[in-house]
Enzyme design. Structure first.
Site, PDB file in Angstrom:
ATOM      1  N   THR A 203      19.411  -8.801 -35.517  1.00 39.37           N
ATOM      2  CA  THR A 203      19.876  -8.996 -36.893  1.00 39.37           C
ATOM      3  C   THR A 203      21.019 -10.011 -36.961  1.00 39.37           C
ATOM      4  OG1 THR A 203      19.123  -6.802 -37.551  1.00 39.37           O
ATOM      5  CG2 THR A 203      20.824  -7.821 -38.921  1.00 39.37           C
TER       6      THR A 203
ATOM      7  N   ALA B 179      17.038  -8.351 -40.665  1.00 41.36           N
ATOM      8  CA  ALA B 179      17.045  -6.922 -40.338  1.00 41.36           C
ATOM      9  C   ALA B 179      16.039  -6.654 -39.240  1.00 41.36           C
ATOM     10  CB  ALA B 179      16.707  -6.084 -41.565  1.00 41.36           C
ATOM     11  N   CYS B 180      16.436  -5.823 -38.285  1.00 39.51           N
ATOM     12  CA  CYS B 180      15.530  -5.359 -37.246  1.00 39.51           C
ATOM     13  C   CYS B 180      15.699  -3.850 -37.152  1.00 39.51           C
ATOM     14  CB  CYS B 180      15.806  -6.059 -35.916  1.00 39.51           C
ATOM     15  SG  CYS B 180      17.404  -5.704 -35.184  1.00 39.51           S
ATOM     16  N   PRO B 181      14.828  -3.154 -36.423  1.00 35.79           N
ATOM     17  CA  PRO B 181      14.901  -1.690 -36.401  1.00 35.79           C
ATOM     18  C   PRO B 181      16.286  -1.131 -36.082  1.00 35.79           C
ATOM     19  CG  PRO B 181      12.879  -2.388 -35.357  1.00 35.79           C
ATOM     20  CD  PRO B 181      13.686  -3.638 -35.637  1.00 35.79           C
TER      21      PRO B 181
END
Length: 105
Positions: free
Chosen positions: A16, A8-10
């Site tokens: 991701t 997960a990334c922002p």
């Protein structure tokens, strides 16, 4: 070795899926069973079930974000890794995580 995890990334649009694919490809190269769930703006993709989590040797979290559904990993060794490292050196990440889990036993 059986590994489950979450990337997960922002935004969840680039890093991701890149991390998830890199880790699963590295798992194939090692002959391991690796399943990485993606969490991001698109929701959950390739969700890890509670049964898959229970059967895993360890859980790899490729993120510094809050992960949804961490309760399904209860009782399992959980290792958090920077998502960029998972993209750059996925095979090394998997090997290092496995060695750390073995050292804890």
């Amino acid at each position: 070795m059986k590994v489950v995890g979450v990337s997960a990334c922002p935004a969840g649009l680039a890093h991701t899926p890149m991390a998830a694919k890199a880790l699963m490809k590295a798992g194939d190269a090692l002959g391991w069973d690796v399943k990485i769930e993606q969490q991001g703006s698109m929701g959950q993709i390739n969700a890890v079930t509670a049964a898959e989590a229970k059967a895993a040797d360890f859980v790899l979290i490729a993120s510094d974000q809050k992960i949804q559904g961490m309760d399904r990993f209860e009782g399992k060794p959980v290792i958090r890794i920077d998502i960029n490292m998972c993209i750059k050196a996925p095979e090394a990440v998997l090997k290092k995580c496995a060695a750390a889990v073995e050292a804890r036993k």
